[in-house]
Structure formats: C-alpha cells, structure tokens
Design an enzyme around this catalytic site. Structure first.
Site, PDB file in Angstrom:
ATOM      1  N   HIS A 261      37.292  42.020  36.581  1.00 37.58           N
ATOM      2  CA  HIS A 261      36.847  40.721  37.084  1.00 37.58           C
ATOM      3  C   HIS A 261      35.835  40.971  38.186  1.00 37.58           C
ATOM      4  O   HIS A 261      35.991  41.921  38.959  1.00 37.58           O
ATOM      5  CB  HIS A 261      38.044  39.927  37.622  1.00 37.58           C
ATOM      6  CG  HIS A 261      37.781  38.470  37.761  1.00 37.58           C
ATOM      7  ND1 HIS A 261      37.126  37.942  38.845  1.00 37.58           N
ATOM      8  CD2 HIS A 261      38.047  37.433  36.923  1.00 37.58           C
ATOM      9  CE1 HIS A 261      37.024  36.633  38.679  1.00 37.58           C
ATOM     10  NE2 HIS A 261      37.558  36.304  37.517  1.00 37.58           N
ATOM     11  N   ASP A 315      42.465  36.061  31.099  1.00 38.48           N
ATOM     12  CA  ASP A 315      42.397  36.006  29.637  1.00 38.48           C
ATOM     13  C   ASP A 315      43.372  36.956  28.956  1.00 38.48           C
ATOM     14  O   ASP A 315      43.542  36.885  27.741  1.00 38.48           O
ATOM     15  CB  ASP A 315      40.973  36.345  29.169  1.00 38.48           C
ATOM     16  CG  ASP A 315      40.037  35.183  29.394  1.00 38.48           C
ATOM     17  OD1 ASP A 315      40.519  34.041  29.359  1.00 38.48           O
ATOM     18  OD2 ASP A 315      38.844  35.413  29.624  1.00 38.48           O
TER      19      ASP A 315
HETATM   20  N1  ACO Z   1      36.963  47.762  30.541  1.00 37.49           N
HETATM   21  C1  ACO Z   1      36.531  48.971  30.927  1.00 37.49           C
HETATM   22  N2  ACO Z   1      35.754  49.174  32.023  1.00 37.49           N
HETATM   23  C2  ACO Z   1      35.435  48.099  32.738  1.00 37.49           C
HETATM   24  C3  ACO Z   1      35.854  46.811  32.397  1.00 37.49           C
HETATM   25  C4  ACO Z   1      36.657  46.669  31.250  1.00 37.49           C
HETATM   26  N3  ACO Z   1      37.109  45.476  30.849  1.00 37.49           N
HETATM   27  N4  ACO Z   1      35.369  45.933  33.287  1.00 37.49           N
HETATM   28  C5  ACO Z   1      34.652  46.630  34.158  1.00 37.49           C
HETATM   29  N5  ACO Z   1      34.686  47.959  33.836  1.00 37.49           N
HETATM   30  C6  ACO Z   1      34.060  49.057  34.554  1.00 37.49           C
HETATM   31  C7  ACO Z   1      32.577  49.165  34.196  1.00 37.49           C
HETATM   32  O1  ACO Z   1      32.369  50.023  33.107  1.00 37.49           O
HETATM   33  C8  ACO Z   1      31.992  49.694  35.481  1.00 37.49           C
HETATM   34  O2  ACO Z   1      32.246  51.085  35.537  1.00 37.49           O
HETATM   35  P1  ACO Z   1      31.153  52.084  36.189  1.00 37.49           P
HETATM   36  O3  ACO Z   1      31.038  51.640  37.620  1.00 37.49           O
HETATM   37  O4  ACO Z   1      31.740  53.433  36.023  1.00 37.49           O
HETATM   38  O5  ACO Z   1      29.891  51.861  35.414  1.00 37.49           O
HETATM   39  C9  ACO Z   1      32.837  49.041  36.572  1.00 37.49           C
HETATM   40  O6  ACO Z   1      34.086  48.747  35.953  1.00 37.49           O
HETATM   41  C10 ACO Z   1      32.227  47.765  37.111  1.00 37.49           C
HETATM   42  O7  ACO Z   1      31.862  46.938  36.005  1.00 37.49           O
HETATM   43  P2  ACO Z   1      30.805  45.766  36.090  1.00 37.49           P
HETATM   44  O8  ACO Z   1      30.269  45.502  34.729  1.00 37.49           O
HETATM   45  O9  ACO Z   1      29.811  46.075  37.177  1.00 37.49           O
HETATM   46  O10 ACO Z   1      31.714  44.586  36.558  1.00 37.49           O
HETATM   47  P3  ACO Z   1      31.279  43.075  36.561  1.00 37.49           P
HETATM   48  O11 ACO Z   1      31.843  42.487  37.789  1.00 37.49           O
HETATM   49  O12 ACO Z   1      29.827  42.908  36.314  1.00 37.49           O
HETATM   50  O13 ACO Z   1      32.008  42.512  35.253  1.00 37.49           O
HETATM   51  C11 ACO Z   1      33.470  41.438  33.800  1.00 37.49           C
HETATM   52  C12 ACO Z   1      33.084  41.663  35.272  1.00 37.49           C
HETATM   53  C13 ACO Z   1      32.247  40.918  33.030  1.00 37.49           C
HETATM   54  C14 ACO Z   1      34.582  40.406  33.740  1.00 37.49           C
HETATM   55  C15 ACO Z   1      33.949  42.793  33.218  1.00 37.49           C
HETATM   56  O14 ACO Z   1      35.076  43.265  33.926  1.00 37.49           O
HETATM   57  C16 ACO Z   1      34.236  42.713  31.724  1.00 37.49           C
HETATM   58  O15 ACO Z   1      33.318  42.854  30.930  1.00 37.49           O
HETATM   59  N6  ACO Z   1      35.558  42.509  31.333  1.00 37.49           N
HETATM   60  C17 ACO Z   1      35.903  42.389  29.947  1.00 37.49           C
HETATM   61  C18 ACO Z   1      35.637  40.949  29.457  1.00 37.49           C
HETATM   62  C19 ACO Z   1      36.638  39.970  30.030  1.00 37.49           C
HETATM   63  O16 ACO Z   1      37.838  40.176  30.018  1.00 37.49           O
HETATM   64  N7  ACO Z   1      36.096  38.843  30.517  1.00 37.49           N
HETATM   65  C20 ACO Z   1      36.899  37.755  31.086  1.00 37.49           C
HETATM   66  C21 ACO Z   1      36.716  37.691  32.579  1.00 37.49           C
HETATM   67  S1  ACO Z   1      37.693  36.417  33.281  1.00 37.49           S
HETATM   68  C22 ACO Z   1      36.889  35.017  32.882  1.00 37.49           C
HETATM   69  O17 ACO Z   1      35.684  34.991  32.713  1.00 37.49           O
HETATM   70  C23 ACO Z   1      37.630  33.831  32.752  1.00 37.49           C
END
Ligand code: ACO
Length: 393
Positions: A261, A315
């Site tokens: 998140h 989620d």
């Molecule tokens: N699985 C694996 N690795 C992850 C995940 C994940 N679900 N989420 C983040 N990371 C990792 C990234 O690879 C990144 O690693 P790095 O620093 O080594 O490159 C680090 O964590 C930071 O990730 P970002 O993409 O910068 O995080 P951001 O804040 O932009 O993304 C998001 C947040 C989009 C929710 C992300 O966690 C994601 O894609 N999750 C999966 C989709 C999901 O469940 N969405 C629902 C969110 S809740 C909602 O919208 C109601």
C-alpha cells in the site's frame, strides 16, 4: 523547476486540505471524521457512516431515519436506464457498465445547481440509492433475466444482496456485508478519490464526478486488485505451493495482489477487520479452501517482504468474504464502488466548498526547435509485417 522536485505518482505531495478521513500508515490507524474504523465497524451501519462522511457529523435518530427513507425511495431505476443496460454486451466488465450508468444519470437529471444545497442533497441521495441497483441489475440482465425491484422493507446492505441473489439474505450475511461497505466507504485521497476531486474541480455535474472515479477504481493496482486476489488464490491451488509462488513473484518482480500500500507500511486495519469477518462467515456457513492458502500467503509474504512494509491491504480478505456471500468475482470491484460512492461524494462536497480547478505543472523532457516535415518527405521505416497505406496485397 528542477527534476528533483518531481514526485512520481505524487507520492507525499499534499493536494488538498481535508477533514473527512485520516490514515496513519505506520501505526495502522484509519479514522472517519475522527472516529476509529474499528468503532464504526462494530457499531455503525453503512448509511449512518455515509451520512457521517458526507455531512460531517453522526446523524440524530430523526436525521438518520429521514436519510434512510429518502434513499430507500430512490433505489428504483428509470425504465430508460434499464433499457439502455439491456443493450450492454453481457461479456462486458460490470465496472464498465457501472461507469456508463453513473454517467447516464447526468442525462436524466440534467439540472446543474452546485450552489443549491437541495440539489447537492438530492444528488447524494440519488447516487447512493441507485448505484447498488445498477450493479445488481447488470448482473441479472447479463444472465438474461429481468432485474429485481428493490424491497422497501430491507435495509441498504440486505436489499443489495436480495436484488443480486433474488432471495432474502441471512441476517448475519447482511450484517457482514454492511460492515464491508463501512470498511470500503472512504480512504483519504487515493487514485479514484483524487480523480473525483479533479473532475469535481471543473464544476461539472456529480454524475460525471462519480463516473470518473468508477473508471479509476477499476484498475488492477487499485480496486481491481480484489478480483485478482481470488484468481491468484485459485492459481496457487494448495497451501504447499504458496512459498514457491511468492519466491517466483519476487524473482520475476511481479506484484502479489492484495499486498502493499502506498500509505500503510503495516497490515491495513481494514484487512484485520475483514479477516475477522471471514472467520465469522466460515464459522456460520462452512469453511473455504482458499482461506488456508490466504493465511499461508500472508505468513510467507510478511516473512519475505515485511522489511519493505509489504503486508495485506483491504483487498486481500475482501474477496473471500464476497465469494462466501455469493457475489461473483467480477462484481467485487463494483461492490467496492457501491461503498466508496460515500467517500467520493464527501470529497465532492468538500471540493465545492473551497474549489480551485486542479492544474498541476510538468517538467518538459521533450525537444525544442524541431521543424515540421511534410508527410511525403518522412522516411519512418514501417514495423515488419505492416503494409504501407494503399500498398497492394
Ligand atoms: N508484491 C510484491 N512487491 C511489492 C508489492 C506487491 N504487492 N507492492 C510493492 N512491492 C514492492 C515493489 O516491488 C518495490 O520494491 P523495490 O523497492 O525493491 O523496487 C517496493 O515494494 C515499493 O513498491 P512501489 O511500487 O513503489 O509502491 P507503491 O506505493 O507505488 O505501490 C501499490 C502501492 C500499487 C498498492 C502496490 O503495493 C501494488 O502494486 N500492490 C498490488 C496491487 C494491490 O493489491 N492493489 C490494491 C491496493 S489497496 C487499494 O487500492 C484499495
């Protein structure tokens, strides 16, 4: 402006002043109008929570009764909207159907009077009332059935489950669904709410505001993730395959759906409440194969990615609840939208009260001083396999 000032995804950039909800992502705190989400989940119902979010205070008994009655009276859809929906392809995604229907309301309620409190009140009532009917109607119509009319003796949550499944729901199932709606009603300015606010700031009508938010919520990185969580649990199939699945995702840098998140760096408090609801449902109506896989997934992801603050988000467990309530997977995000309409409307009202059109800036990275080249003088090579316009076959 220097490129160092650029924050991809606007991370950490304040874009508004708001008194609607508060999140502390380090401590796992979520409050609506200052009230902890746990207290609302325990004691409130969705319409009371919507009232709180939109009008700023908990309603008196009279205010709540009158708000509920107004909403119950406006749950029906005009036959022209139902006719329009009958023309939608049954293979289309319900979020696209919902976005179209929300926008279509603007055609039927075309008067726009954003400075008239009575207009604002009616728009709030109409949208809260009709969105669930639209979601349920599309579900029945795509199966070739007529939609079921709302029942005035059923509350908001029970009526939706009734319209969807064509039978009166068990009271516990209806209460659990009501709590799900509370949990999904608002969450500061995430992507869909920001989208609603940007649209609202142009002073367009509230139906366009909600339609643009619905479109934004649909994406798999936002509300669409709950649908993908269930697909993922099905693909994993058994508990002993969880660790390999996680390791493969990490090796290929794929996202594990339902985890991570932008704000929460601990387990999302809504995921904790939802997990409790899953357990209540399973105790009452029988267990689900996928819960064991989900528990193991949470354990392994926390172990491998906890140091990055990757924990279950809202989620992750919601899909398991919805599945047990008989809601089809591709309706999970529309159900999220039913709840979030409350938050979007609260932000719409707040935006109107101190409006300035959104107009951020950009850092230009393109060229300057390029000359226009006439079409005939351009010699862009065609990608292999693509025929030039007019070339003989
Ligand atoms: N699985 C694996 N690795 C992850 C995940 C994940 N679900 N989420 C983040 N990371 C990792 C990234 O690879 C990144 O690693 P790095 O620093 O080594 O490159 C680090 O964590 C930071 O990730 P970002 O993409 O910068 O995080 P951001 O804040 O932009 O993304 C998001 C947040 C989009 C929710 C992300 O966690 C994601 O894609 N999750 C999966 C989709 C999901 O469940 N969405 C629902 C969110 S809740 C909602 O919208 C109601």
């Amino acid at each position: 402006m220097s490129i160092d000032e650029y924050k991809p995804g606007l991370e950490g950039v304040p874009a508004t002043l708001s008194s609607i909800s508060y999140v502390d992502g380090q401590k796992g705190v979520l409050e609506y109008r200052g009230i902890p989400i746990e207290q609302l989940a325990q004691n409130s119902n969705f319409l009371e929570t919507a009232y709180l979010l939109i009008w700023g205070t908990l309603p008196s008994t009279e205010e709540l009764t009158s708000f509920e009655q107004e909403i119950y009276q406006h749950r029906r859809l005009k036959y022209r909207i139902r006719d329009m929906m009958k023309c939608f392809p049954e293979s289309g995604h319900p979020m696209d159907a919902l976005q179209s229907c929300a926008a279509a309301l603007g055609l039927f309620y075309a008067r726009r009077a954003l400075d008239d409190p009575a207009y604002i009140h009616r728009a709030v009532v109409r949208l809260l009332a009709k969105i669930p009917t639209m979601v349920a109607a599309f579900q029945l119509m795509r199966k070739g059935n007529d939609p079921v009319q709302p029942r005035d003796d059923l509350n908001y949550a029970a009526n939706f489950l009734y319209m969807l499944n064509e039978k009166q729901p068990d009271p516990l199932a209806a209460r659990i669904f009501d709590v799900c709606l509370i949990l999904h009603a608002e969450h500061t300015i995430n992507a869909s709410t920001f989208s609603a606010m940007v649209t609202a700031s142009t002073l367009t009508d509230p139906y366009a505001v909600i339609a643009s938010a619905v479109g934004t919520l649909a994406g798999p990185l936002h509300g669409g993730a709950n649908e993908e969580v269930l697909d993922m649990l099905e693909n994993i199939g058994t508990v002993d395959r969880v660790a390999n699945y996680v390791d493969e995702c990490i090796a290929t840098k794929s996202r594990i759906m339902g985890f991570g998140h932008r704000v929460y760096k601990v387990k999302d408090p809504r995921a904790t409440i939802l997990q409790g609801l899953v357990e209540q449902l399973f105790d009452e109506f029988g267990s689900d194969l996928y819960y064991g896989i989900a528990l193991e997934l949470e354990r392994v992801v926390s172990d491998r990615l906890g140091h990055k603050g990757i924990y279950p988000n809202v989620d992750f467990y919601s899909g398991l609840v919805y599945r047990k309530l008989g809601i089809p997977t591709d309706l999970f995000t529309p159900v999220f939208a039913i709840a979030r309409v409350a938050g979007w409307l609260a932000h719409w009202k707040e935006q109107l009260a101190a409006n300035r059109i959104f107009r951020p800036t950009q850092i230009y990275t393109g060229n300057h001083g390029q000359s226009y080249v006439k079409l005939d003088d351009r010699s862009t090579p065609l990608p292999p396999g693509l025929l030039a316009l007019g070339q003989e076959l």
